[in-house]
Design an enzyme around this catalytic site. Sequence first.
Site, PDB file in Angstrom:
ATOM      1  N   ALA A 106      49.779  38.630  46.409  1.00  0.00           N
ATOM      2  CA  ALA A 106      51.057  39.337  46.543  1.00  0.00           C
ATOM      3  C   ALA A 106      51.095  40.088  47.866  1.00  0.00           C
ATOM      4  CB  ALA A 106      51.229  40.305  45.376  1.00  0.00           C
ATOM      5  N   GLN A 147      53.797  30.568  41.637  1.00  0.00           N
ATOM      6  CA  GLN A 147      53.225  31.397  40.584  1.00  0.00           C
ATOM      7  C   GLN A 147      54.273  32.333  40.000  1.00  0.00           C
ATOM      8  OE1 GLN A 147      50.503  34.794  40.887  1.00  0.00           O
ATOM      9  NE2 GLN A 147      49.009  33.578  39.734  1.00  0.00           N
ATOM     10  N   CYS A 186      46.823  39.504  36.719  1.00  0.00           N
ATOM     11  CA  CYS A 186      47.124  40.655  37.577  1.00  0.00           C
ATOM     12  C   CYS A 186      46.829  41.961  36.831  1.00  0.00           C
ATOM     13  CB  CYS A 186      48.590  40.610  38.010  1.00  0.00           C
ATOM     14  SG  CYS A 186      49.006  42.017  39.054  1.00  0.00           S
ATOM     15  N   GLY A 239      36.857  34.658  43.040  1.00  0.00           N
ATOM     16  CA  GLY A 239      36.084  35.897  42.939  1.00  0.00           C
ATOM     17  C   GLY A 239      34.936  35.966  43.912  1.00  0.00           C
ATOM     18  N   ARG A 292      40.664  37.154  49.192  1.00  0.00           N
ATOM     19  CA  ARG A 292      40.442  38.156  50.241  1.00  0.00           C
ATOM     20  C   ARG A 292      39.670  37.581  51.425  1.00  0.00           C
ATOM     21  NH1 ARG A 292      37.903  42.787  46.653  1.00  0.00           N
ATOM     22  NH2 ARG A 292      37.124  40.907  45.601  1.00  0.00           N
TER      23      ARG A 292
HETATM   24  C1  LIG Z   1      46.121  42.043  47.790  1.00  0.00           C
HETATM   25  C2  LIG Z   1      45.907  41.098  46.649  1.00  0.00           C
HETATM   26  C3  LIG Z   1      46.999  40.477  46.060  1.00  0.00           C
HETATM   27  C4  LIG Z   1      46.803  39.591  44.995  1.00  0.00           C
HETATM   28  N1  LIG Z   1      47.891  38.980  44.450  1.00  0.00           N
HETATM   29  C5  LIG Z   1      47.719  38.079  43.459  1.00  0.00           C
HETATM   30  C6  LIG Z   1      48.842  37.376  42.913  1.00  0.00           C
HETATM   31  O1  LIG Z   1      49.993  37.549  43.327  1.00  0.00           O
HETATM   32  N2  LIG Z   1      48.580  36.492  41.904  1.00  0.00           N
HETATM   33  C7  LIG Z   1      47.314  36.252  41.424  1.00  0.00           C
HETATM   34  O2  LIG Z   1      47.125  35.445  40.520  1.00  0.00           O
HETATM   35  N3  LIG Z   1      46.247  36.908  41.935  1.00  0.00           N
HETATM   36  C8  LIG Z   1      46.424  37.774  42.936  1.00  0.00           C
HETATM   37  N4  LIG Z   1      45.336  38.411  43.478  1.00  0.00           N
HETATM   38  C9  LIG Z   1      43.986  38.032  43.006  1.00  0.00           C
HETATM   39  C10 LIG Z   1      43.380  36.924  43.902  1.00  0.00           C
HETATM   40  O3  LIG Z   1      44.129  35.735  43.852  1.00  0.00           O
HETATM   41  C11 LIG Z   1      41.917  36.624  43.510  1.00  0.00           C
HETATM   42  O4  LIG Z   1      41.879  36.067  42.222  1.00  0.00           O
HETATM   43  C12 LIG Z   1      41.038  37.870  43.548  1.00  0.00           C
HETATM   44  O5  LIG Z   1      41.278  38.605  44.733  1.00  0.00           O
HETATM   45  C13 LIG Z   1      39.552  37.509  43.467  1.00  0.00           C
HETATM   46  O6  LIG Z   1      39.166  36.739  44.565  1.00  0.00           O
HETATM   47  P1  LIG Z   1      38.366  37.379  45.838  1.00  0.00           P
HETATM   48  O7  LIG Z   1      37.301  38.291  45.270  1.00  0.00           O
HETATM   49  O8  LIG Z   1      37.792  36.160  46.528  1.00  0.00           O
HETATM   50  O9  LIG Z   1      39.383  38.130  46.623  1.00  0.00           O
HETATM   51  C14 LIG Z   1      45.502  39.324  44.508  1.00  0.00           C
HETATM   52  C15 LIG Z   1      44.413  39.966  45.103  1.00  0.00           C
HETATM   53  C16 LIG Z   1      44.585  40.833  46.161  1.00  0.00           C
HETATM   54  C17 LIG Z   1      43.392  41.484  46.794  1.00  0.00           C
END
Ligand SMILES: Cc1cc2nc3c(=O)[nH]c(=O)nc-3n(C[C@H](O)[C@H](O)[C@H](O)COP(=O)(O)O)c2cc1C
Length: 334
Positions: A22, A74, A103, A204, A228
């Site tokens: 997001a 989504q 979320c 993750g 991220r």
């Molecule tokens: C700023 C931000 C916005 C996110 N927005 C969404 C979203 O809109 N929909 C969703 O399913 N996950 C969202 N996530 C979760 C990520 O898609 C992901 O599952 C989560 O960050 C874990 O992955 P990572 O540790 O590699 O970042 C968001 C995460 C962050 C940090």
Amino acid sequence: MLKPLKIGSLVLQHNVVLAPLAGITNLPFRLLCRQEGASLAFTEMVSVNGLVREGIKTLALLRSSPADRPLGIQLFGDKPVDLAEAARMVEGYGDLLDINMGCPVRKVVGTGAGSALLLEPLKIAAIVRAVRAATNLPLTIKIRSGWHCGDNVFQEVGHIAEAEGCDAITLHPRSRSLMFTGQADWSHLAQMKAALSIPVLGSGDLFTPDDCLRMLHETGCDGIMIARGALGNPWIFRQVQELAQSHHYTPVTTTERATAITHHLNLFIEEKGEAVAVREIKKHIGWYAKGFAGASEIRRAANSAQSTQDILMLTERIRNVANRTDNVSETDAE
Ligand SMILES: Cc1cc2nc3c(=O)[nH]c(=O)nc-3n(C[C@H](O)[C@H](O)[C@H](O)COP(=O)(O)O)c2cc1C
């Protein structure tokens, strides 16, 4: 380890995709990540309430372009009927439909959507059933492990999703209560993969190309979603592929960082005009400006940038650093 991935009728060139984020995964960012090799990208999460009540205005969030394919849309919401109606509305806008069930933010879980659904597996069944009946698009859900640490409902939800006709499932193995703290428990991914026949995607703590291959190797999951780890770093998609093929990858140069900022800015300008572009790119410069001498000063200066000109001057400063340091070890990198 990288291989084509079939999700329902959609066949992806390989199994490393850009996660929904997001405020981040708008059209410009998606295009950048695709240019570096992401095989699928998602929109930011789109409110079903907004779609059903405001229609055309919310549909504007789904703006895309021919280069922005394949595209996952989504949705978030909590009412099966509304989600089904929204699924019908967006069918022509993308190639896959995903429902957000992970979320953790208060604004979303307060409406019963996002990870709040993990408290109501029967509702998840009703949602998937209703949406499955409403659309022919490949259908996926994205979940966390559970609400509280330890109440791991992911396998139960996985079985429900599969039985109700989901084509794949993404698991971010943290509980809702952890938000983004601690470490994702990748063992949940291995358990999910062992329990289901549909593809399982892992999310993750994928911050480096090595993390990506390690997740595929350790969990046996069918694909991975980078989140991220792609911030200020669209090159991670190119690097994962390079690492998988040749056991090493080419580091990003400081010149590439400057070029990416300019390119990203131009994509924003095309999409949203100059004022919004400057505001948006400032956030991204905070992520791009890393790993070279003077980076923290560039990040500070970006905060007070007012115009495209200011941003371009910053990229010039980065290029000047690059001329001095690229191809030299970045010893005083920040
Ligand atoms: C700023 C931000 C916005 C996110 N927005 C969404 C979203 O809109 N929909 C969703 O399913 N996950 C969202 N996530 C979760 C990520 O898609 C992901 O599952 C989560 O960050 C874990 O992955 P990572 O540790 O590699 O970042 C968001 C995460 C962050 C940090």
